[in-house]
Design a protein around this motif. Structure first.
Motif, PDB file in Angstrom:
ATOM      1  N   THR A 184       4.569 -53.332  29.187  1.00 59.44           N
ATOM      2  CA  THR A 184       4.979 -53.996  27.957  1.00 59.44           C
ATOM      3  C   THR A 184       4.366 -53.303  26.746  1.00 59.44           C
ATOM      4  N   LEU A 185       3.112 -52.880  26.884  1.00 61.39           N
ATOM      5  CA  LEU A 185       2.422 -52.237  25.768  1.00 61.39           C
ATOM      6  C   LEU A 185       2.651 -50.727  25.724  1.00 61.39           C
ATOM      7  N   ALA A 186       2.909 -50.107  26.889  1.00 63.28           N
ATOM      8  CA  ALA A 186       3.149 -48.658  26.963  1.00 63.28           C
ATOM      9  C   ALA A 186       4.445 -48.437  27.740  1.00 63.28           C
ATOM     10  N   LEU A 188       3.562 -60.408  20.802  1.00 67.51           N
ATOM     11  CA  LEU A 188       3.977 -59.080  20.369  1.00 67.51           C
ATOM     12  C   LEU A 188       5.009 -59.150  19.246  1.00 67.51           C
ATOM     13  N   GLN A 189       5.779 -60.240  19.209  1.00 69.58           N
ATOM     14  CA  GLN A 189       6.768 -60.383  18.143  1.00 69.58           C
ATOM     15  C   GLN A 189       6.121 -60.846  16.835  1.00 69.58           C
ATOM     16  N   VAL A 190       5.262 -61.860  16.921  1.00 71.92           N
ATOM     17  CA  VAL A 190       4.761 -62.474  15.685  1.00 71.92           C
ATOM     18  C   VAL A 190       3.667 -61.664  15.009  1.00 71.92           C
ATOM     19  N   THR A 191       3.146 -60.644  15.676  1.00 67.39           N
ATOM     20  CA  THR A 191       2.163 -59.774  15.031  1.00 67.39           C
ATOM     21  C   THR A 191       2.843 -58.588  14.345  1.00 67.39           C
ATOM     22  N   LYS A 192       4.177 -58.610  14.309  1.00 63.00           N
ATOM     23  CA  LYS A 192       4.954 -57.602  13.586  1.00 63.00           C
ATOM     24  C   LYS A 192       5.768 -58.311  12.505  1.00 63.00           C
ATOM     25  N   ALA A 218       0.600 -56.356  40.384  1.00 63.99           N
ATOM     26  CA  ALA A 218       1.879 -56.344  39.656  1.00 63.99           C
ATOM     27  C   ALA A 218       1.746 -56.971  38.272  1.00 63.99           C
ATOM     28  N   ASN A 219       0.897 -57.987  38.137  1.00 66.41           N
ATOM     29  CA  ASN A 219       0.734 -58.629  36.831  1.00 66.41           C
ATOM     30  C   ASN A 219       0.131 -57.661  35.815  1.00 66.41           C
ATOM     31  N   LEU A 220      -0.805 -56.821  36.270  1.00 65.25           N
ATOM     32  CA  LEU A 220      -1.361 -55.816  35.380  1.00 65.25           C
ATOM     33  C   LEU A 220      -0.308 -54.777  35.001  1.00 65.25           C
ATOM     34  N   TYR A 221       0.557 -54.420  35.954  1.00 66.73           N
ATOM     35  CA  TYR A 221       1.651 -53.501  35.636  1.00 66.73           C
ATOM     36  C   TYR A 221       2.533 -54.082  34.534  1.00 66.73           C
ATOM     37  N   ARG A 222       2.827 -55.368  34.615  1.00 63.33           N
ATOM     38  CA  ARG A 222       3.659 -55.998  33.591  1.00 63.33           C
ATOM     39  C   ARG A 222       3.021 -55.862  32.219  1.00 63.33           C
ATOM     40  N   HIS A 223       1.728 -56.104  32.140  1.00 65.77           N
ATOM     41  CA  HIS A 223       1.034 -55.985  30.859  1.00 65.77           C
ATOM     42  C   HIS A 223       1.070 -54.541  30.353  1.00 65.77           C
ATOM     43  N   VAL A 224       0.843 -53.594  31.255  1.00 68.10           N
ATOM     44  CA  VAL A 224       0.784 -52.189  30.857  1.00 68.10           C
ATOM     45  C   VAL A 224       2.142 -51.702  30.362  1.00 68.10           C
ATOM     46  N   ALA A 245      -7.667 -59.741  23.847  1.00 67.84           N
ATOM     47  CA  ALA A 245      -7.480 -58.709  22.810  1.00 67.84           C
ATOM     48  C   ALA A 245      -6.032 -58.698  22.316  1.00 67.84           C
ATOM     49  N   ARG A 246      -5.093 -58.829  23.238  1.00 70.64           N
ATOM     50  CA  ARG A 246      -3.678 -58.855  22.848  1.00 70.64           C
ATOM     51  C   ARG A 246      -3.385 -60.063  21.963  1.00 70.64           C
ATOM     52  N   SER A 247      -3.996 -61.201  22.276  1.00 66.95           N
ATOM     53  CA  SER A 247      -3.761 -62.414  21.492  1.00 66.95           C
ATOM     54  C   SER A 247      -4.263 -62.261  20.065  1.00 66.95           C
ATOM     55  N   GLN A 248      -5.219 -61.354  19.868  1.00 64.04           N
ATOM     56  CA  GLN A 248      -5.741 -61.097  18.527  1.00 64.04           C
ATOM     57  C   GLN A 248      -5.010 -59.956  17.829  1.00 64.04           C
ATOM     58  N   GLY A 249      -4.029 -59.376  18.510  1.00 62.90           N
ATOM     59  CA  GLY A 249      -3.273 -58.277  17.928  1.00 62.90           C
ATOM     60  C   GLY A 249      -3.889 -56.923  18.125  1.00 62.90           C
ATOM     61  N   ASP A 250      -4.976 -56.834  18.885  1.00 65.27           N
ATOM     62  CA  ASP A 250      -5.625 -55.540  19.153  1.00 65.27           C
ATOM     63  C   ASP A 250      -4.998 -54.945  20.418  1.00 65.27           C
ATOM     64  N   LEU A 251      -3.853 -54.315  20.257  1.00 61.90           N
ATOM     65  CA  LEU A 251      -3.079 -53.851  21.403  1.00 61.90           C
ATOM     66  C   LEU A 251      -3.705 -52.645  22.088  1.00 61.90           C
ATOM     67  N   ASP A 252      -4.409 -51.811  21.323  1.00 60.39           N
ATOM     68  CA  ASP A 252      -5.068 -50.647  21.941  1.00 60.39           C
ATOM     69  C   ASP A 252      -6.176 -51.091  22.888  1.00 60.39           C
ATOM     70  N   GLU A 253      -6.984 -52.034  22.443  1.00 64.64           N
ATOM     71  CA  GLU A 253      -8.052 -52.548  23.315  1.00 64.64           C
ATOM     72  C   GLU A 253      -7.452 -53.248  24.527  1.00 64.64           C
ATOM     73  N   ALA A 254      -6.389 -54.015  24.289  1.00 63.72           N
ATOM     74  CA  ALA A 254      -5.745 -54.718  25.394  1.00 63.72           C
ATOM     75  C   ALA A 254      -5.255 -53.725  26.445  1.00 63.72           C
ATOM     76  N   LEU A 255      -4.569 -52.683  26.007  1.00 63.73           N
ATOM     77  CA  LEU A 255      -4.033 -51.689  26.943  1.00 63.73           C
ATOM     78  C   LEU A 255      -5.151 -51.004  27.718  1.00 63.73           C
ATOM     79  N   SER A 256      -6.244 -50.701  27.054  1.00 68.96           N
ATOM     80  CA  SER A 256      -7.347 -50.011  27.749  1.00 68.96           C
ATOM     81  C   SER A 256      -7.910 -50.873  28.873  1.00 68.96           C
ATOM     82  N   HIS A 257      -7.983 -52.181  28.657  1.00 67.86           N
ATOM     83  CA  HIS A 257      -8.504 -53.061  29.705  1.00 67.86           C
ATOM     84  C   HIS A 257      -7.472 -53.265  30.820  1.00 67.86           C
TER      85      HIS A 257
END
Length: 539
Positions: free
Chosen positions: A199-201, A499-503, A191-197, A167-179
């Motif tokens: 980064t988005l929140a 996260l950079q190239v989708t902005k 810890a890897n999930l913490y890194r993802h979380v 989901a993050r790779s498609q730019g859907d950051l809300d869906e990515a964060l929920s998962h």
């Protein structure tokens, strides 16, 4: 190529290796016999006898190398294990995962599809299939497979993490964060999930619950434990976001030190390959007149130099397929070099280049979606530019140049999977690799001439119209206003740049290292000593 050994000689070497428990050598010799003579009874009997001993030993060693991130060793060990025991599901499962993790998902997908055909309700197999499809730039199919895994097992945290990454790779950051958050609810110490979380929140302060939990987990595990690396990296991201830069950098430097100790960089190997390649292409005789109507565009440079942004810009043109970072070129060239270096006179010939061309075109055809132009943005393909220009005269080569301090900092702050990035863990190794890159590019420019188009990252972000029009001209694509809004592109981005190239383009990213300027003094000094930055920049 050296002449094939006789059957008797191969069998003798295989038996001797088996006695020493050198299963890889035994595998190679038995395989050589059976490839030539599939009905050879002596080889078949020996392989059957070894299956109960060799396969478990090889699988055990493969899992150790899997933990070490040495995917080449994992693949070698598992192919041997699968040869001795082709019916063992666990071996085939780990082999499929290793292919995917090492950048060869097209080899892993057929294995996992066969396993799924026999066991269609395996959440594990659906999850692995989803990850393979993600790496093959088929995100919608990947999500379908991963949702099937969660349907079978709703508490499957790894499936949540995988679908979050898609989901993050498609730019859907809300869906990515929920998962990612759903995965954390299931495995609160991941810890890897913490890194993802984080980064988005981003956490607002050091008392954020995520930071508190990460610190507790780190204290329990120990700061120098190799298993603490994801915790240090997660804390770096969290504390960086919260504004506590000093504490953040301490965790980043600790993570890098532990990784560097665990996987020291073998500079000599890279230097030998670079020198060998320069010797093979010592002048322009290999390089034919360029051909119009390119089928392939290779975007190269140091990692973190702007290759993802460039691919996204190019994907705004009509009839262009963005293929992401493919391992196709590296595998093909390394295989070729393995053959060439075994010869009495280790030199490339025109037959080699013709074979390389055939291999590359076949591999890219497999991942083609039918569009006429494909982009491979594997940065480290800068090492193989001579081979590409010789084998694919119709291809276009784009090379990114970016401020050395910005690149060095970005390399240092990230941790990429695979042993091919061991140079990223210390200032000295980063500087050495950047010197190798500088010198090799100077050689390619000399022998390949205008076939290599140098693109300045600074110009790309600060003077978009001029830079993108020059880029379009260099690769023979039609420019349009869409090239100025790459954040609107729809290609699938699988790298940490997502996260950079989708902005919209951020013009000051080359200065981001300055927030850690004092902590980065050793890195600045290493770059200065290497001659990569001017002396006045070294305080």
């Amino acid at each position: 190529m050296p002449a094939a050994l006789s059957v008797d000689k191969s069998l003798t070497l295989a038996r001797q290796a088996a006695k020493k428990q050198d299963w890889i050598t035994a595998y190679r010799n038995y395989k050589a016999v059976l490839n030539r003579f599939p009905s050879n009874k002596k080889a078949a009997k020996a392989v059957a006898e070894l299956s109960k001993v060799a396969a478990p030993a090889l699988l055990k060693r493969a899992k150790v190398e899997q933990d070490n991130g040495d995917w080449k060793a994992v693949n070698d060990l598992l192919r041997a294990a699968a040869f001795f025991a082709p019916g063992v599901v666990e071996i085939r499962t780990v082999l499929a995962e290793s292919y995917i993790e090492s950048g060869n998902p097209s080899a892993g997908l057929p294995i996992i599809d066969k396993l799924l055909a026999a066991e269609p309700n395996s959440a594990l197999f659906h999850r692995i299939r989803g990850q393979a499809l993600h790496e093959l730039d088929r995100p919608d199919e990947a999500k379908k497979a991963l949702r099937k895994a969660l349907e079978i097992d709703p508490s499957y945290a790894k499936a949540h993490r995988a679908i979050g990454i898609v989901a993050r790779s498609q730019g859907d950051l809300d869906e990515a964060l929920s998962h990612f958050e759903a995965g954390l609810d299931i495995t609160p110490n991941d810890a890897n999930l913490y890194r993802h979380v984080v980064t988005l929140a981003p956490p607002k302060n050091d008392q954020d619950p995520h930071i508190v939990k990460l610190k507790g987990a780190l204290a329990a595990l120990g700061a120098d434990n190799p298993k603490s690396i994801p915790l240090h990296l997660a804390l770096f991201e969290a504390l960086h976001k919260s504004g506590n830069r000093e504490a953040a950098f301490s965790h980043l430097s600790k993570a890098k030190a532990v990784v560097s100790q665990q996987h020291p960089y073998d500079f000599q190997s890279d230097a030998v390959v670079a020198a060998f390649s320069k010797a093979q292409f010592s002048d322009a005789e290999w390089f034919q007149q360029e051909v119009k109507a390119p089928r392939l565009i290779f975007v190269t440079g140091l990692p973190r130099s702007g290759t993802t942004l460039t691919e996204r810009i190019l994907s705004c043109a009509d009839d262009v397929q963005a293929c992401g970072e493919q391992m196709i070129v590296q595998r093909a060239v390394i295989d070729l070099l393995g053959d060439v270096r075994q010869r009495k006179d280790p030199k490339l010939n025109h037959q080699d280049i013709a074979g390389l061309r055939e291999s590359l075109l076949a591999a890219y055809a497999k991942i083609s979606d039918g569009r006429s132009v494909q982009i491979d943005k594997m940065p480290l393909n800068f090492r193989w530019i001579g081979y590409l220009v010789a084998a694919l005269p119709e291809a276009r080569i784009v090379h990114l140049n970016r401020d050395p301090q910005a690149v060095a900092w970005s390399l240092y702050r990230h941790l990429f999977k695979g042993r091919g990035h061991d140079f990223m863990h210390s200032p000295e190794d980063i500087a050495r690799f950047m010197i190798l890159h500088r010198d090799l590019m100077a050689h390619w420019r000399k022998v390949c001439g205008a076939r290599v188009f140098d693109l300045s990252y600074s110009e790309l972000v600060n003077d978009q119209v001029t830079a993108t029009k020059a880029l379009a001209d260099a690769v023979d694509l039609d420019w349009s206003d869409a090239w100025l809004s790459p954040e609107k592109a729809t290609n699938h981005v699988r790298t940490s740049s997502v996260l950079q190239v989708t902005k919209p383009i951020y013009k000051n990213s080359d200065e981001s290292w300055r927030v850690y300027e004092s902590q980065l003094a050793p890195l600045t000094a290493a770059l200065g000593q290497a001659g990569l930055i001017s002396p006045e920049k070294v305080s």
